[in-house]
Design an enzyme around this catalytic site. Structure first.
Site, PDB file in Angstrom:
ATOM      1  CG  HIS A 257      42.631  26.181  -3.742  1.00  0.00           C
ATOM      2  ND1 HIS A 257      41.409  26.560  -4.249  1.00  0.00           N
ATOM      3  CD2 HIS A 257      42.662  26.662  -2.473  1.00  0.00           C
ATOM      4  CE1 HIS A 257      40.734  27.232  -3.327  1.00  0.00           C
ATOM      5  NE2 HIS A 257      41.477  27.300  -2.228  1.00  0.00           N
TER       6      HIS A 257
ATOM      7  CD  GLU B   6      35.109  28.273  -0.392  1.00  0.00           C
ATOM      8  OE1 GLU B   6      35.586  29.421  -0.336  1.00  0.00           O
ATOM      9  OE2 GLU B   6      35.443  27.347   0.395  1.00  0.00           O
TER      10      GLU B   6
ATOM     11  CG  ASP C  88      40.550  25.150   0.426  1.00  0.00           C
ATOM     12  OD1 ASP C  88      41.309  26.133   0.381  1.00  0.00           O
ATOM     13  OD2 ASP C  88      39.304  25.263   0.472  1.00  0.00           O
ATOM     14  CG  ASP C  89      42.197  25.662   4.373  1.00  0.00           C
ATOM     15  OD1 ASP C  89      43.130  26.458   4.558  1.00  0.00           O
ATOM     16  OD2 ASP C  89      41.178  25.945   3.718  1.00  0.00           O
TER      17      ASP C  89
END
Ligand code: HPA
Ligand code: ZN
Length: 329
Positions: free
Chosen positions: A10, A193, A271-272
């Site tokens: 992810h 989420e 994720d980021d």
């Protein structure tokens, strides 16, 4: 934790854009960023929720213009993650965020693929590429994009669904998911989420996803948890993201280890990472510091990441052997 061999499932490649590279590309491409310095940009990383993050995420990626920009971005990520034990990654990208700015899809894929191929050749780091549809844009646009892939289709390994979740349920994207499955692509989706467990059920029942991205809101629905355990549905949990986007108060409150002990097929991911405070090895390290993650739990998470990845059977076997060697170190 950085030496433990692992996979990441992810990871939004645009979310690996560090402020230093953003400013370098802004200067190269003569794109104006609404911040005076790297420090000022970094000071914006105090998010209220998913939407406030997404506003900055889409604004900053405007510095990415040509294939070499996407290649530099992807190379920088792969180098950092490889140094933290990464052996395989399933990479997300957001084509609509680029085509809407006039950057052709082929340019984006050329750049990302060049870096993925180089990492495979140079470091043996394997990867797949997953195209995410933006769920806060019309579902018809996703279908149109998919139908127009043409020569790019064989360069895509799967699809995902991201961006602002609440009010944009999975079922809206039934058609494009059916087409992608029929084309033999892998299918995953962000669900649970910020939105509730019903989004996770829809992703499973309507989109027929192989993995659920985030999924942590399943915890409010014990029957759903039982189902996810029984069906061995992988969840790509992103603890640092959850804290930064205020889905969870602090890392010490994060349920990821309870989920693991409950028998869910949990993986941990960044994720980021440029925005949320760390790359995949940092996530493991922070879980050790905040939650007392043990070596046994770390190995379980790493093995889950390999099993739930889209790496081939032989590749999975090879990474498992590396994890076994790490255990006996
Ligand atoms: N959630 C939804 N969409 C996203 C995210 C996220 O965490 N990161 C990039 N796009
Ligand atoms: Zn995500």
């Amino acid at each position: 934790m950085h030496t433990l061999p692992k996979a990441e499932l992810h990871l939004h490649i645009e979310g690996t854009l560090e402020p230093e590279l953003a400013f370098a590309l802004a200067a190269k491409n003569r794109v104006e960023l609404p911040y005076g310095s790297v420090e000022e940009l970094r000071r914006q990383y105090d998010f209220e929720d998913l939407s406030s993050f997404l506003a900055l995420y889409y604004a900053t990626m405007a510095v990415l213009r040509d294939a070499s920009d996407f290649e530099a971005l992807t190379r920088a990520y792969l180098e950092r993650a490889a140094a933290q034990g990464l052996r395989h990654v399933d990479v997300f990208f957001d084509p609509q965020a680029h085509t809407a700015r006039g950057v052709p899809l082929g340019t984006v894929v050329d750049g990302i693929r060049a870096a993925l191929d180089a990492a495979r050749a140079e470091h043996g780091l394997t990867s797949t590429l997953l195209l995410c549809f933006l769920r806060d844009r019309p579902a018809a646009e996703a279908v149109e994009l998919f139908d127009s892939l043409g020569d790019q289709l064989p360069r895509i390994d799967g699809i995902g669904l991201d961006s602002a979740e609440v009010g944009h349920p999975p079922a809206l994207f039934e058609e494009v998911y059916a087409r992608a499955r029929a084309a033999g692509l892998h299918v995953v989706a962000h669900a649970g989420e910020e939105a509730g467990p019903e989004y996770v059920r829809e992703a499973l029942d309507v989109l027929r996803v192989e993995r659920v991205d985030h999924g942590i809101q399943c915890l409010s629905d014990p029957e759903l948890v039982d189902r996810l355990v029984a069906e061995r549905v992988p969840l790509t949990v992103c603890p640092l993201s959850n804290v930064r986007l205020r889905v969870v108060d602090t890392l010490a409150d994060h349920p990821v280890l309870d989920m693991l002990e409950r028998g869910l097929l949990v993986t941990v991911n960044s994720d980021d990472p440029a925005y949320f405070g760390g790359y995949v090895g940092d996530v493991f390290q922070d879980l050790r510091d905040a939650l007392g993650l043990t070596d046994e739990q770390a190995v379980a998470l790493a093995r889950n990441s390999v099993d739930a990845s889209f790496a081939g059977t032989e590749r999975k076997r090879a990474i498992h052997a590396e994890i076994t060697a790490w255990e006996g170190r």
